[in-house]
Scaffold this active site. Structure first.
Site, PDB file in Angstrom:
ATOM      1  N   GLY A  77      20.049  -4.899   3.944  1.00 22.33           N
ATOM      2  CA  GLY A  77      19.403  -5.202   2.675  1.00 22.33           C
ATOM      3  C   GLY A  77      20.384  -4.972   1.553  1.00 22.33           C
TER       4      GLY A  77
ATOM      5  N   CYS B 260      23.207  -1.888   9.239  1.00 24.93           N
ATOM      6  CA  CYS B 260      23.757  -1.904   7.877  1.00 24.93           C
ATOM      7  C   CYS B 260      22.903  -1.023   6.947  1.00 24.93           C
ATOM      8  CB  CYS B 260      23.865  -3.353   7.397  1.00 24.93           C
ATOM      9  SG  CYS B 260      24.961  -3.511   5.998  1.00 24.93           S
ATOM     10  N   TYR B 261      22.204  -1.598   5.983  1.00 21.75           N
ATOM     11  CA  TYR B 261      21.360  -0.762   5.110  1.00 21.75           C
ATOM     12  C   TYR B 261      20.376   0.053   5.956  1.00 21.75           C
ATOM     13  CZ  TYR B 261      18.017   0.617   1.504  1.00 21.75           C
ATOM     14  OH  TYR B 261      17.194   1.345   0.678  1.00 21.75           O
TER      15      TYR B 261
ATOM     16  N   HIS C 232      26.836  -6.319  11.677  1.00 19.05           N
ATOM     17  CA  HIS C 232      25.669  -7.154  11.983  1.00 19.05           C
ATOM     18  C   HIS C 232      25.737  -7.729  13.398  1.00 19.05           C
ATOM     19  CE1 HIS C 232      23.806  -7.166   7.998  1.00 19.05           C
ATOM     20  NE2 HIS C 232      25.048  -6.959   7.592  1.00 19.05           N
TER      21      HIS C 232
ATOM     22  N   GLU D  86      23.481  -9.420  14.833  1.00 24.35           N
ATOM     23  CA  GLU D  86      22.646 -10.622  14.934  1.00 24.35           C
ATOM     24  C   GLU D  86      23.393 -11.906  14.624  1.00 24.35           C
ATOM     25  OE1 GLU D  86      22.564  -8.288  12.706  1.00 24.35           O
ATOM     26  OE2 GLU D  86      21.950  -8.963  10.720  1.00 24.35           O
TER      27      GLU D  86
ATOM     28  N   ASP E 288       5.614 -30.403  15.106  1.00 24.87           N
ATOM     29  CA  ASP E 288       4.683 -29.284  14.914  1.00 24.87           C
ATOM     30  C   ASP E 288       3.234 -29.699  15.128  1.00 24.87           C
ATOM     31  OD1 ASP E 288       7.025 -28.108  14.192  1.00 24.87           O
ATOM     32  OD2 ASP E 288       6.606 -28.085  12.042  1.00 24.87           O
TER      33      ASP E 288
ATOM     34  N   LYS F 147      11.029 -22.675  14.895  1.00 29.14           N
ATOM     35  CA  LYS F 147      11.053 -24.099  15.271  1.00 29.14           C
ATOM     36  C   LYS F 147      11.555 -24.318  16.709  1.00 29.14           C
ATOM     37  CE  LYS F 147      10.734 -28.399  13.613  1.00 29.14           C
ATOM     38  NZ  LYS F 147       9.671 -28.886  12.712  1.00 29.14           N
TER      39      LYS F 147
END
Ligand code: XMP
Length: 517
Positions: free
Chosen positions: A56, A83-84, A172, A174, A230, A373
């Site tokens: 963040g 991180c944060y 990070h 991710e 969708d 998605k």
């Protein structure tokens, strides 16, 4: 309380928060991304096996800095702070965080100094390339924590209290720039939290079929079908769950692509066998749009018209209690975290044709509201929908109206449709359709001089647009091969009456948007 295995990701505002959720889902563990200040009940109802704290932009000592909620602090479950999130964990458990001498942003290497912990059990090597993005850094560890890795600028690039399952990463895991990041996340989920994985499209279908049945009982459900992935997945899922209690309504706005209305109806009848009402409202829409050139005005008229027509059709069905919608998880996350500033900075009103008529008193059925998605596509495939539907490029609700710059007339629509069909056909033929995320033709409201044979011509300009993107928030123009562009241009100018010039749009997003209006 949920029986399903789940992990909670607390969102502290990082640009990568959604990405953490997607990675965890890719590892077949169900997770939800929840704002850090959400009511505790929203977290406890999931009965999480562990927590991930996102990064963040804040500094832990700043006034109004987001804090770690009690439900995490009081739980005995594993926590991974990123991180944060790591700084917050450190701060709340009695360690120290200081402003770093300089911001560390971009690629870095970390040296693992304590490999013998579950979090590092699946990585290879002792030096890992990672992606850093932080200003503050941990300078003193809380009681019981050990340093696990260091980088040139961070003595504590990774820290942990393995006995309690608490870990912090200054980098990070991710993002793809941390190549072994997924293995770190896998180790946290499987080896630290004890998740067994296995959350797949197939499981999702069973689970959500049962949920839909429980929600609607013997009630009637309507669903707006657009032909996109969708709404098609929602329709197929609901049909599996409740059969004839579902009625789909397809409104042909006249603003669809070449042969699209017929294709939607045919595919639906062939593949889904659910009840379908198809309404041709072309004249209605074109009448309402006559003389309108302002993009926002076009969107507003189309959105409202759609609601009225949908409503009228639904009324004819008698007692209908539920409206099914293809709301996806990014929309849910976005509206949960939407603050006034973001709303004020709105760039376009996105009218989702097929979306919720606001003044209709339906209860909502939104079986995809926790899916990304790519997961919707996996569910579509598992439900047996044809690849052409599942892997289709997205098409905006207002349709060709926002690709026909200036006046909307039937004649101009037909010109646009013909040019667009050629472009898409050539993309398929050259294998480029799936290498682009969205591709289409825009008809410009300008005339340009040309020469054909011995004659001077004065005709339309068509712009072709093809982009690549992961999330449609940012996009790059597709580097289509020159010979493909040449073929498309030639064919359009030769085969579409009235078009004398073709240009290729080489703008990225930002600063341009994907659509021209
Ligand atoms: P932009 O043009 O904002 O588009 O870069 C991002 C994505 O959204 C689609 N789009 C829309 N979809 N209603 C929709 O349902 C709309 O009004 C609308 N406007 C843009 C666009 O096609 C792209 O995929």
């Amino acid at each position: 309380m949920s029986q399903r295995e789940a992990v909670v990701i607390l969102d502290f505002g990082s640009q990568y928060s959604q990405l953490i959720a997607r990675r965890v889902r890719e590892l077949e563990v169900y997770c939800e991304l929840i704002p850090y200040n959400a009511p505790a009940e929203q977290i406890t109802r999931l009965n999480p096996l562990g927590f991930i704290l996102s990064g963040g932009p804040a500094s832990v000592y700043a006034k109004d800095a987001p804090h770690l909620p009690d439900v995490v602090l009081n739980s005995d479950k594993p926590v991974l702070g990123i991180c944060y999130g790591m700084q917050l964990l450190t701060y709340h458990l009695g360690g120290k965080v200081d402003p770093g001498a300089e911001r560390e942003y971009g690629p870095a290497d970390i040296d693992i100094i304590n490999a013998d912990v579950p979090l590092f059990g699946r990585v290879e090597g002792r030096q890992l390339p990672v992606w850093m993005s932080h200003g503050d850094r941990v300078t003193e560890l809380p009681a019981g924590f050990r340093p696990l890795a260091k980088s040139k600028n961070s003595p504590y690039a990774a820290i942990g209290h393995p006995e309690r399952g608490l870990y912090g990463l200054q980098f990070h895991p991710e993002v793809t720039h941390t190549p072994q990041g997924k293995e770190l996340l896998r180790a946290f989920l499987v080896d630290v939290c004890g998740c067994s994985g296995g959350w797949t499209a197939g499981n999702f279908i069973d689970e959500s079929t049962a949920q839909v049945r429980a929600q609607v009982g013997s009630g009637q459900v309507v669903c707006g079908l657009s032909g996109g992935v969708d709404s098609s997945v929602v329709a197929a899922l609901l049909h599996r769950a409740i059969g004839d209690q579902l009625t789909c309504i397809f409104v042909n706005t006249g603003l669809m692509r070449q042969d699209e209305p017929q294709q939607v109806v045919q595919t639906f009848e062939k593949e889904m066998h659910a009840r379908l009402i198809a309404v041709d409202a072309t004249e209605d829409f074109l009448g309402a749009l006559a003389g309108v050139t302002d993009p926002e005005a076009k969107r507003k008229i189309i959105g409202e018209k759609f609601v009225r027509i949908f409503e009228a059709e639904a009324r004819k069905l008698g007692q209908v209690d539920f409206l099914a919608q293809g709301t996806l998880y990014p929309d849910v996350i976005e509206s949960a975290s939407r603050d006034e500033q973001k709303v004020a900075a709105k760039i376009k009103t996105h009218h989702n044709v097929g979306g919720l008529p606001e003044d209709m008193h339906f209860q909502l059925v939104e079986p995809l509201r926790y899916l990304f998605k790519d997961e919707v596509r996996a569910v579509g495939e598992a439900l047996g929908l044809p690849k052409e539907i599942v892997w289709r490029h997205p098409f905006p609700g207002p349709g060709l109206a926002v690709r026909l710059l200036g006046d909307i007339t039937w004649e101009r629509l037909e010109t646009l449709r013909a040019a667009d069909a050629i472009f898409i056909e050539e993309l398929w033929a050259s294998g480029w359709y799936h290498r682009t995320s969205q591709a289409f033709v825009v008809l410009l409201p300008v005339q340009s001089v040309g020469v054909m044979g011995d004659y001077r011509t004065y005709g339309n300009v068509a712009a072709i647009r093809a982009v690549t993107t992961d999330d449609f928030m940012t996009a790059d123009w597709a580097r289509l091969p020159a010979d493909l562009l040449a073929r498309v241009s030639n064919r359009i100018v030769n085969e579409v009456a009235g078009v004398t010039r073709v240009v290729y749009d080489i703008s990225s997003k930002p600063p341009a948007t994907i659509e021209w209006e």
